[in-house]
Design an enzyme around this catalytic site. Structure first.
Site, PDB file in Angstrom:
ATOM      1  N   ASP A  59      -2.768   4.552   9.024  1.00 27.73           N
ATOM      2  CA  ASP A  59      -3.885   5.356   8.773  1.00 27.73           C
ATOM      3  C   ASP A  59      -3.490   5.520   7.266  1.00 27.73           C
ATOM      4  O   ASP A  59      -2.332   5.834   7.403  1.00 27.73           O
ATOM      5  CB  ASP A  59      -3.899   6.237   9.329  1.00 27.73           C
ATOM      6  CG  ASP A  59      -5.420   7.536   9.155  1.00 27.73           C
ATOM      7  OD1 ASP A  59      -6.666   6.723   8.968  1.00 27.73           O
ATOM      8  OD2 ASP A  59      -5.306   8.322   9.756  1.00 27.73           O
ATOM      9  N   LYS A  92       1.912  -4.984  -5.776  1.00 26.80           N
ATOM     10  CA  LYS A  92       1.505  -3.981  -4.990  1.00 26.80           C
ATOM     11  C   LYS A  92       3.090  -3.658  -3.682  1.00 26.80           C
ATOM     12  O   LYS A  92       3.014  -2.775  -3.729  1.00 26.80           O
ATOM     13  CB  LYS A  92       0.056  -4.082  -4.702  1.00 26.80           C
ATOM     14  CG  LYS A  92      -0.205  -2.872  -3.388  1.00 26.80           C
ATOM     15  CD  LYS A  92      -1.758  -2.748  -3.630  1.00 26.80           C
ATOM     16  CE  LYS A  92      -1.942  -2.098  -2.123  1.00 26.80           C
ATOM     17  NZ  LYS A  92      -3.201  -1.443  -1.464  1.00 26.80           N
ATOM     18  N   PHE A 133      -8.390  -3.002  -2.787  1.00 19.91           N
ATOM     19  CA  PHE A 133      -9.520  -2.682  -2.390  1.00 19.91           C
ATOM     20  C   PHE A 133      -9.894  -0.639  -3.012  1.00 19.91           C
ATOM     21  O   PHE A 133      -8.662  -0.629  -3.044  1.00 19.91           O
ATOM     22  CB  PHE A 133      -9.533  -2.681  -0.769  1.00 19.91           C
ATOM     23  CG  PHE A 133      -8.539  -2.100  -0.285  1.00 19.91           C
ATOM     24  CD1 PHE A 133      -7.134  -2.484   0.004  1.00 19.91           C
ATOM     25  CD2 PHE A 133      -9.048  -0.711   0.682  1.00 19.91           C
ATOM     26  CE1 PHE A 133      -6.432  -1.749   0.462  1.00 19.91           C
ATOM     27  CE2 PHE A 133      -7.800  -0.358   1.634  1.00 19.91           C
ATOM     28  CZ  PHE A 133      -7.131  -1.454   1.383  1.00 19.91           C
ATOM     29  N   ALA A 134     -10.717  -0.388  -2.705  1.00 18.28           N
ATOM     30  CA  ALA A 134     -11.328   1.289  -2.546  1.00 18.28           C
ATOM     31  C   ALA A 134     -10.557   1.808  -3.671  1.00 18.28           C
ATOM     32  O   ALA A 134     -11.058   1.371  -5.034  1.00 18.28           O
ATOM     33  CB  ALA A 134     -10.568   1.377  -0.915  1.00 18.28           C
TER      34      ALA A 134
HETATM   35  P1  IMP Z   1      -8.286   3.749   6.842  1.00 14.17           P
HETATM   36  O1  IMP Z   1      -8.438   5.596   7.297  1.00 14.17           O
HETATM   37  O2  IMP Z   1      -6.342   4.234   7.049  1.00 14.17           O
HETATM   38  O3  IMP Z   1      -8.653   2.672   6.801  1.00 14.17           O
HETATM   39  O4  IMP Z   1      -8.093   4.631   4.965  1.00 14.17           O
HETATM   40  C1  IMP Z   1      -8.970   5.513   4.526  1.00 14.17           C
HETATM   41  C2  IMP Z   1      -9.800   4.820   3.434  1.00 14.17           C
HETATM   42  O5  IMP Z   1      -8.027   5.396   2.603  1.00 14.17           O
HETATM   43  C3  IMP Z   1     -10.212   3.478   3.390  1.00 14.17           C
HETATM   44  O6  IMP Z   1     -11.656   3.930   3.734  1.00 14.17           O
HETATM   45  C4  IMP Z   1      -9.653   3.789   1.740  1.00 14.17           C
HETATM   46  O7  IMP Z   1     -10.277   4.160   1.023  1.00 14.17           O
HETATM   47  C5  IMP Z   1      -8.451   4.954   1.319  1.00 14.17           C
HETATM   48  N1  IMP Z   1      -7.263   3.589   1.040  1.00 14.17           N
HETATM   49  C6  IMP Z   1      -6.005   3.248   2.193  1.00 14.17           C
HETATM   50  N2  IMP Z   1      -5.416   2.417   1.508  1.00 14.17           N
HETATM   51  C7  IMP Z   1      -5.434   2.495   1.102  1.00 14.17           C
HETATM   52  C8  IMP Z   1      -4.446   1.412  -0.309  1.00 14.17           C
HETATM   53  O8  IMP Z   1      -3.819   0.867  -0.308  1.00 14.17           O
HETATM   54  N3  IMP Z   1      -5.709   1.505  -1.669  1.00 14.17           N
HETATM   55  C9  IMP Z   1      -6.636   1.167  -1.661  1.00 14.17           C
HETATM   56  N4  IMP Z   1      -7.368   2.697  -0.965  1.00 14.17           N
HETATM   57  C10 IMP Z   1      -7.218   2.554   0.533  1.00 14.17           C
END
Ligand code: IMP
Length: 188
Positions: A64, A163, A140-141
């Site tokens: 997470d 990265k 991403f994101a």
């Molecule tokens: P998750 O709940 O771990 O999937 O992550 C929550 C949110 O954080 C994701 O949907 C992304 O929007 C953002 N996020 C997590 N890790 C990254 C990354 O390495 N790069 C960019 N955004 C990230």
């Protein structure tokens, strides 16, 4: 040596695979879907790992992560996923309009669990700054918004391998890998 990674995020799978192969750990991927609590990253990872390990009857890892911006009271933080889907990067840039202190962190927590034992968790953090505009098509994101400390480029402008050298995910996965190797050896 192998481990099963439970996630629905293909970007995470590619990054984690690249990181763990340096430790000779082969990553198997399964998109099981598990309930994501709203709460601290550590609680989400702990709960998700325990749930998935029980469901599958095998050891698993989950991860997470989130973006934490100091000037916004560490927002979006644990709401990163929701905020990415709603405000998006443009929305974050609007919130950061005229904000001088642009310090931010990506934080990652890996949770490892076996079906019958309590989960272990591993943290990884990378500091940096929020750019004034989105840059780059990699990752991403929030990647096009985040300039890691010591760099002039955003994560979005860095190839995955770069990265992977120092990201939050690299650091949490590396912590996990060191522990996992000892764990496996101690069972042999
Ligand atoms: P998750 O709940 O771990 O999937 O992550 C929550 C949110 O954080 C994701 O949907 C992304 O929007 C953002 N996020 C997590 N890790 C990254 C990354 O390495 N790069 C960019 N955004 C990230």
């Amino acid at each position: 040596m192998k481990v099963t990674f439970i996630t629905g995020n293909q970007h995470k799978v590619k990054e984690a695979r690249g990181i763990l192969q340096q430790f000779n750990i082969k990553l198997e991927h399964l998109d099981l879907g598990y309930p994501e609590l709203q709460g601290e990253l550590t609680d989400v990872a702990r709960y998700g790992a325990k749930y998935a390990a029980k469901q599958l009857g095998t050891p698993v890892i989950v991860e997470d992560a989130g973006l934490f911006i100091k000037a916004l009271g560490w927002f979006p933080g644990t709401y990163s996923s929701y905020v990415q889907d709603t405000l998006g990067n443009e929305g974050i840039l609007k919130l950061m309009n005229n904000v001088q202190d642009r310090y931010a962190e990506f934080r990652s927590v890996v949770g490892f669990a076996k079906p019958k034992t309590e989960p272990e968790i591993f943290l990884g953090v990378v500091g940096g700054h929020i750019a004034h505009q989105e840059k780059g098509k990699h990752g991403f994101a929030y990647d096009p918004l985040f300039i890691p400390e010591g760099y002039d480029l955003t994560f979005g402008e860095l190839e995955r391998e770069k990265k992977n050298e120092f990201s939050h995910r690299k650091r949490s996965m590396e912590n996990f890998a060191h522990w996992y190797k000892n764990f496996i050896i101690s069972r042999e």
